[in-house]
Scaffold this motif. Sequence first.
Motif, PDB file in Angstrom:
ATOM      1  N   GLU A 181       1.154  -1.277   0.145  1.00 11.42           N
ATOM      2  CA  GLU A 181      -0.139   0.190   0.054  1.00 11.42           C
ATOM      3  C   GLU A 181       0.902   1.228  -0.077  1.00 11.42           C
ATOM      4  OE1 GLU A 181      -2.085   2.669  -0.199  1.00 11.42           O
ATOM      5  OE2 GLU A 181      -3.308   0.860  -0.404  1.00 11.42           O
ATOM      6  N   PRO A 182       0.996   1.924  -1.110  1.00 13.44           N
ATOM      7  CA  PRO A 182       2.057   3.149  -1.203  1.00 13.44           C
ATOM      8  C   PRO A 182       1.780   4.379  -0.428  1.00 13.44           C
ATOM      9  CG  PRO A 182       0.722   2.997  -3.304  1.00 13.44           C
ATOM     10  CD  PRO A 182       0.273   1.615  -2.321  1.00 13.44           C
ATOM     11  N   ASP A 183       0.360   4.499   0.072  1.00 16.32           N
ATOM     12  CA  ASP A 183      -0.159   5.368   0.813  1.00 16.32           C
ATOM     13  C   ASP A 183      -0.210   5.231   2.273  1.00 16.32           C
ATOM     14  OD1 ASP A 183      -0.238   7.416  -1.127  1.00 16.32           O
ATOM     15  OD2 ASP A 183      -2.254   6.515  -2.029  1.00 16.32           O
ATOM     16  N   ALA A 184       0.301   3.953   2.804  1.00 11.27           N
ATOM     17  CA  ALA A 184       0.046   3.703   4.174  1.00 11.27           C
ATOM     18  C   ALA A 184       1.012   4.454   5.012  1.00 11.27           C
ATOM     19  CB  ALA A 184       0.454   2.069   4.316  1.00 11.27           C
ATOM     20  N   PRO A 185       0.548   4.843   6.266  1.00 10.90           N
ATOM     21  CA  PRO A 185       1.580   5.706   6.918  1.00 10.90           C
ATOM     22  C   PRO A 185       2.986   4.985   7.304  1.00 10.90           C
ATOM     23  CG  PRO A 185      -0.492   5.554   7.772  1.00 10.90           C
ATOM     24  CD  PRO A 185      -0.627   4.732   6.893  1.00 10.90           C
ATOM     25  N   GLY A 186       3.741   5.668   6.908  1.00  9.79           N
ATOM     26  CA  GLY A 186       5.236   5.117   7.113  1.00  9.79           C
ATOM     27  C   GLY A 186       5.741   5.635   8.495  1.00  9.79           C
ATOM     28  N   LEU A 187       7.029   4.910   9.064  1.00  9.89           N
ATOM     29  CA  LEU A 187       7.591   5.051  10.275  1.00  9.89           C
ATOM     30  C   LEU A 187       8.034   6.697  10.160  1.00  9.89           C
ATOM     31  CD1 LEU A 187       9.470   2.071  11.223  1.00  9.89           C
ATOM     32  CD2 LEU A 187       7.341   2.954  12.294  1.00  9.89           C
ATOM     33  N   PRO A 188       8.068   7.371  11.272  1.00 12.05           N
ATOM     34  CA  PRO A 188       8.753   8.652  11.232  1.00 12.05           C
ATOM     35  C   PRO A 188      10.238   8.568  11.334  1.00 12.05           C
ATOM     36  CG  PRO A 188       7.250   8.678  13.114  1.00 12.05           C
ATOM     37  CD  PRO A 188       7.331   7.378  12.624  1.00 12.05           C
ATOM     38  N   ALA A 189      11.081   9.333  10.394  1.00 12.07           N
ATOM     39  CA  ALA A 189      12.314   9.141  10.205  1.00 12.07           C
ATOM     40  C   ALA A 189      13.021   9.267  11.403  1.00 12.07           C
ATOM     41  CB  ALA A 189      13.087  10.147   9.207  1.00 12.07           C
ATOM     42  N   VAL A 190      12.761   9.827  12.551  1.00 10.37           N
ATOM     43  CA  VAL A 190      13.350   9.613  14.015  1.00 10.37           C
ATOM     44  C   VAL A 190      13.217   8.340  14.501  1.00 10.37           C
ATOM     45  CG1 VAL A 190      13.125  12.174  14.347  1.00 10.37           C
ATOM     46  CG2 VAL A 190      11.311  10.623  15.143  1.00 10.37           C
ATOM     47  N   ASP A 191      12.420   7.461  13.947  1.00  9.09           N
ATOM     48  CA  ASP A 191      12.231   5.997  14.601  1.00  9.09           C
ATOM     49  C   ASP A 191      13.249   5.152  13.746  1.00  9.09           C
ATOM     50  OD1 ASP A 191      10.932   7.235  16.606  1.00  9.09           O
ATOM     51  OD2 ASP A 191       8.818   6.391  15.667  1.00  9.09           O
ATOM     52  N   ILE A 192      13.724   5.477  12.548  1.00 12.27           N
ATOM     53  CA  ILE A 192      14.497   4.643  11.827  1.00 12.27           C
ATOM     54  C   ILE A 192      15.982   5.013  12.076  1.00 12.27           C
ATOM     55  CG2 ILE A 192      14.858   4.180   9.350  1.00 12.27           C
ATOM     56  CD1 ILE A 192      12.333   4.990   8.663  1.00 12.27           C
ATOM     57  N   THR A 193      16.736   4.048  13.018  1.00 15.24           N
ATOM     58  CA  THR A 193      17.965   4.420  13.404  1.00 15.24           C
ATOM     59  C   THR A 193      18.604   2.963  13.515  1.00 15.24           C
ATOM     60  OG1 THR A 193      17.535   4.046  15.755  1.00 15.24           O
ATOM     61  CG2 THR A 193      17.034   6.224  14.918  1.00 15.24           C
ATOM     62  N   LEU A 194      20.153   3.354  13.400  1.00  8.79           N
ATOM     63  CA  LEU A 194      20.910   2.295  13.457  1.00  8.79           C
ATOM     64  C   LEU A 194      20.939   1.708  15.011  1.00  8.79           C
ATOM     65  CD1 LEU A 194      23.419   0.617  12.514  1.00  8.79           C
ATOM     66  CD2 LEU A 194      24.856   2.269  13.500  1.00  8.79           C
ATOM     67  N   ALA A 195      20.467   2.153  16.105  1.00  8.91           N
ATOM     68  CA  ALA A 195      20.328   1.592  17.404  1.00  8.91           C
ATOM     69  C   ALA A 195      19.054   0.654  17.443  1.00  8.91           C
ATOM     70  CB  ALA A 195      20.299   2.878  18.423  1.00  8.91           C
ATOM     71  N   ARG A 196      17.820   1.189  16.526  1.00  9.33           N
ATOM     72  CA  ARG A 196      16.782   0.273  16.606  1.00  9.33           C
ATOM     73  C   ARG A 196      17.017  -0.882  15.724  1.00  9.33           C
ATOM     74  NH1 ARG A 196      11.556   2.647  18.105  1.00  9.33           N
ATOM     75  NH2 ARG A 196      12.030   4.727  19.135  1.00  9.33           N
ATOM     76  N   ALA A 197      17.750  -1.054  14.694  1.00 14.20           N
ATOM     77  CA  ALA A 197      17.968  -1.979  13.979  1.00 14.20           C
ATOM     78  C   ALA A 197      18.882  -2.873  14.439  1.00 14.20           C
ATOM     79  CB  ALA A 197      18.652  -1.591  12.662  1.00 14.20           C
ATOM     80  N   GLN A 198      19.806  -2.602  15.386  1.00  8.35           N
ATOM     81  CA  GLN A 198      20.682  -3.395  16.098  1.00  8.35           C
ATOM     82  C   GLN A 198      19.998  -4.141  17.093  1.00  8.35           C
ATOM     83  OE1 GLN A 198      23.799  -0.647  16.976  1.00  8.35           O
ATOM     84  NE2 GLN A 198      24.974  -1.263  15.292  1.00  8.35           N
ATOM     85  N   ALA A 199      18.951  -3.235  17.932  1.00 12.66           N
ATOM     86  CA  ALA A 199      18.101  -3.858  18.939  1.00 12.66           C
ATOM     87  C   ALA A 199      17.211  -4.867  18.258  1.00 12.66           C
ATOM     88  CB  ALA A 199      17.141  -2.792  19.505  1.00 12.66           C
ATOM     89  N   ALA A 200      16.766  -4.585  17.234  1.00 12.55           N
ATOM     90  CA  ALA A 200      15.852  -5.865  16.586  1.00 12.55           C
ATOM     91  C   ALA A 200      16.607  -7.057  16.149  1.00 12.55           C
ATOM     92  CB  ALA A 200      15.256  -5.046  15.500  1.00 12.55           C
ATOM     93  N   LYS A 201      17.833  -7.049  16.175  1.00  9.94           N
ATOM     94  CA  LYS A 201      18.965  -7.990  15.595  1.00  9.94           C
ATOM     95  C   LYS A 201      18.538  -8.162  14.139  1.00  9.94           C
ATOM     96  CE  LYS A 201      18.771 -10.341  20.177  1.00  9.94           C
ATOM     97  NZ  LYS A 201      19.864  -9.742  20.648  1.00  9.94           N
TER      98      LYS A 201
END
Length: 307
Positions: free
Chosen positions: A146-166
Amino acid sequence: MIPLWQGSCNQWDCDEMGHMNVRLYVEKQAEGLIAFAHALGLPEAFRASAPATIVPVDQHIRFVREVLPGRPISMQGCVLEIGESDAVLYQELRHLDGSLSASFRTRIIHIDTAEGERFPWTAKTRAKMEALRGEAPAEALPRSIEPDAPGLPAVDITLARAQAAKAPRIGMAAVPPGHCGVHGWMEPSWFIGRLSDMVPNLLFDWRSRVGRKDGEKRIGGAVLEYRLRYHRLPRAGDLIVAHSSFGGINGKTHSLVHWLLDPVSGNAWASTQVVAITLDLDARKAVPAPPEMIAELERLAPPGLGV
């Protein structure tokens, strides 16, 4: 629809799967965007001296029929939506026989080149946009994303979160000057191009084992649909890392979410959702991955990231 580009697929446009690489689709789409700018009365937008330009911020791509070496292709497009300082443009690539190869639904914004700040379209540009309003054909509409689905705020897309999610790191790169346009930003086609280069670090061995389970077939992959959100445009000398997460399965397709991140600041460059198939490279047909292989893919790239 107005004509935006016409050419063909060269042998050097193709990758190890034998068809035109995804980066080249977006490269040609970007050329079509320049032609679009001229049609909208913005002929200076992609010149170094331009005080204002247009950049993509959210893009949906649907790959319908692969493009093979030597095949002629052409592009046309129209305007789908018009906002105060943004718009949604439709572009499509078609084969010589008129069959659809790929479609692009791109939200663009109008920015000044000095500060990158958005500002409204002029009345003249809006009038030209209104004259180019149209609709995407049914065969080009989104299917799995769905191209118009709300996306994550850019501030929530971080290296720390990627690493925490493994979410595993699948690639790293630097931005060379040759990948940047006249305004100093990395060309949008290199986002998808870098990911195309990096994904084998996650999937090469996995795909080969799917092939062995399906009778020692020569196996690759093909992307069917893509959503790409551009959060910031890197410049020459910047660094990029990619982390990936399993996004689910639907029939023969599997979905992955990739984050392209700045390892220095930890912030987002782009986030993407991809729907793909495992491809029998000789029969040019999708190969369903057995349930145990899907479970393994989920272990390789644990769920947890969003686009």
